[in-house]
Motif scaffolding. Structure first.
Motif, PDB file in Angstrom:
ATOM      1  N   GLN A  62       0.847  -1.193   0.000  1.00  0.00           N
ATOM      2  CA  GLN A  62       0.000   0.000   0.000  1.00  0.00           C
ATOM      3  C   GLN A  62       0.880   1.240   0.000  1.00  0.00           C
ATOM      4  O   GLN A  62       2.103   1.151   0.122  1.00  0.00           O
ATOM      5  N   SER A  63       0.252   2.415  -0.114  1.00  0.00           N
ATOM      6  CA  SER A  63       1.003   3.663  -0.046  1.00  0.00           C
ATOM      7  C   SER A  63       1.630   3.802   1.337  1.00  0.00           C
ATOM      8  O   SER A  63       1.059   3.363   2.339  1.00  0.00           O
TER       9      SER A  63
ATOM     10  N   SER B 240      -0.146   4.214   4.885  1.00  0.00           N
ATOM     11  CA  SER B 240      -1.511   3.697   4.804  1.00  0.00           C
ATOM     12  C   SER B 240      -1.797   2.835   6.029  1.00  0.00           C
ATOM     13  O   SER B 240      -1.239   1.760   6.190  1.00  0.00           O
TER      14      SER B 240
ATOM     15  N   GLN C 124      -5.476   5.618   0.411  1.00  0.00           N
ATOM     16  CA  GLN C 124      -4.123   5.771  -0.117  1.00  0.00           C
ATOM     17  C   GLN C 124      -3.699   7.234  -0.047  1.00  0.00           C
ATOM     18  O   GLN C 124      -4.455   8.129  -0.449  1.00  0.00           O
TER      19      GLN C 124
ATOM     20  N   ASP D  77       2.893   9.947   0.254  1.00  0.00           N
ATOM     21  CA  ASP D  77       3.427   8.639  -0.117  1.00  0.00           C
ATOM     22  C   ASP D  77       4.823   8.807  -0.707  1.00  0.00           C
ATOM     23  O   ASP D  77       5.013   9.526  -1.689  1.00  0.00           O
TER      24      ASP D  77
ATOM     25  N   GLY E 214       0.752   4.025  -4.041  1.00  0.00           N
ATOM     26  CA  GLY E 214      -0.560   4.661  -3.952  1.00  0.00           C
ATOM     27  C   GLY E 214      -0.989   5.287  -5.264  1.00  0.00           C
ATOM     28  O   GLY E 214      -2.152   5.186  -5.666  1.00  0.00           O
TER      29      GLY E 214
ATOM     30  N   CYS F 235      -4.355   4.233  -7.213  1.00  0.00           N
ATOM     31  CA  CYS F 235      -5.384   5.251  -7.425  1.00  0.00           C
ATOM     32  C   CYS F 235      -5.591   5.589  -8.894  1.00  0.00           C
ATOM     33  O   CYS F 235      -6.698   5.966  -9.298  1.00  0.00           O
TER      34      CYS F 235
END
Length: 444
Positions: A375-376, A379, A395, A407, A412, A416
């Motif tokens: 994940q970012s 997060s 994110q 980030d 992320g 996204c």
């Protein structure tokens, strides 16, 4: 940015235009691996300021709504979990407050904690207030903000199953404390009021610096609250103290103020001292088990996640996952999900940021780690819709867009499909032949 996203385009992971001018689709890169059981489905864009700072999230599966405490936009974001689109924002919070060095001051920013029951949403703000909204009413407070007596945020919170009692936590106060409120349950009017303030005994556990995520266990009828670092007489020497677990019986509280001492097994109340765990997150899973999100942010030697039985207090550790903040048990697929922003990159323990990475942890009902999904960075929030088996993970926007707190990876941005941050949506198909529209017919 417009708040209107069609369900068709969102479900297809529509291409969006990044701030840098490059166009690319959502659910790409390491955050969307093809070899995991938990698949990246899409990304829901959040209108307004890029996501620099956010806190806890929540899902009400019967309303088909996801709620995110979005400090970057000073409000609670509401996402439609049926159509995976942004619905609206509940505003009026203090938003992001900065330290003198330009970093986010979490202690006074808001919103922070958020929970719902039926039509009622409860959220904590950075000015030590609890705010109540009627989700069936206008986007305005359902009653005046309730002051909890501090100078810092009302952080995480938990509700009883019937929505009649609410426990909130002021984690950044010195000393930290919890507040028990009479909440709205299923009534059609708001009349939330405080019952008592609960602190940890300074004699038994001197110097305890904070308390974190609470959860409600309907079997033992107790609130359980994570204590990241539990102080002790004489201090901890050269090491960092382990954490604890507050056990609160709301049927036997002292109105006004109440002090919680050492754990008493006869009453199943008090503060349990934990081993090899400084927890932030707490959630109730099957068989009366609690999963606690241990993290090296509290104790640098932490290297695993703790599962403890609410009745017996017997415990075991889940290896391969650490560094969690919010944790969530999804009744729909029988799995725990962890917002682990400080998991170890390789071997544990991993006491420094350079040795840590953010992942979504997936743990089965038998407390076995199934997988981790990148994940970012930063997060730390996760919530799942148990009716649709969708997992929501906010994110952060890239650091080059928002500065400190953003980030520092490309994960992320690739999840996204934009540089604004988003809420990534993951799916775990329990029954691949299911029909979500049929399932939705049973919504209340």
């Amino acid at each position: 940015m417009s708040a209107g996203f069609s369900s068709a385009s969102v479900l297809l992971g529509a291409v969006s235009l990044a701030a840098s001018g490059a166009a690319f689709g959502a659910c790409m890169g390491p955050g969307a691996p093809s070899n995991t059981e938990t698949k990246c489905l899409t990304a829901v864009q959040i209108p307004g300021n890029p996501l620099r700072s956010y806190d806890i999230s929540w899902v009400n599966p019967h309303r088909a709504e996801y709620y995110l405490a979005d400090r970057s936009n000073a409000g609670i974001d509401i996402i439609d979990t049926r159509h995976l689109s942004f619905k609206r924002k509940l505003g009026g919070f203090v938003g992001v407050k900065l330290n003198t060095n330009g970093t986010v001051n979490n202690d006074i920013s808001g919103p922070d904690g958020v929970v719902t029951h039926g039509r009622w949403l409860y959220a904590g703000d950075g000015d030590s207030t609890l705010k109540v909204f009627d989700l069936d009413g206008p986007d305005a407070l359902a009653q005046a903000p309730l002051f909890t007596g501090g100078t810092t945020r009302v952080d995480e919170m938990a509700l009883t199953t019937d929505g009649e009692l609410l426990l909130t936590v002021n984690n950044a106060e010195d000393p930290p404390y919890a507040n028990l409120f009479a909440a709205n349950g299923d009534r059609n009017h708001s009349s939330v009021r405080e019952i008592t303030k609960i602190t940890i005994s300074a004699t038994a556990f001197p110097g305890t610096p904070g308390i974190e995520q609470p959860t409600w266990d309907p079997k033992t009828k107790r609130f359980y609250v994570s204590v990241p670092i539990l102080g002790k007489p004489g201090g901890c020497g050269t090491a960092t103290c382990d954490g604890g677990l507050m056990v609160i019986d709301p049927a036997n509280v002292t109105p006004g103020t109440m002090v919680l001492g050492a754990f008493d097994p006869a009453t199943n109340t008090g503060v349990v001292q934990l081993s090899d765990c400084g927890p932030n997150g707490a959630t109730v899973g099957p068989h009366d088990n609690l999963l606690l999100g241990c993290t090296p942010a509290n104790n640098p030697s932490n290297s695993s996640t703790l599962v403890i039985n609410a009745t017996t207090k017997h415990f075991s550790h889940v290896n391969g996952i650490v560094g969690s903040d919010e944790v969530w048990f999804n009744k729909g697929d029988g799995r725990y999900y962890t917002g682990s922003n400080r998991n170890c990159r390789t071997t544990a323990p991993c006491p420094t940021a350079a040795t840590q990475a953010a992942v979504l942890g997936v743990i089965d009902a038998t407390s076995v780690l199934i997988e981790t999904v990148p994940q970012s960075s930063g997060s730390h929030s996760v919530a799942a819709d148990s009716k649709r088996n969708l997992i929501f993970v906010p994110q952060s926007a890239p650091v080059r867009i928002v500065g400190a707190g953003g980030d520092t990876t490309t994960v992320g941005e690739q999840i996204c499909g934009s540089t604004n941050g988003c809420t990534g949506v993951y799916v775990h198909d329990v029954n691949r032949a299911r029909d979500d529209h049929d399932r939705d017919d049973h919504d209340h």
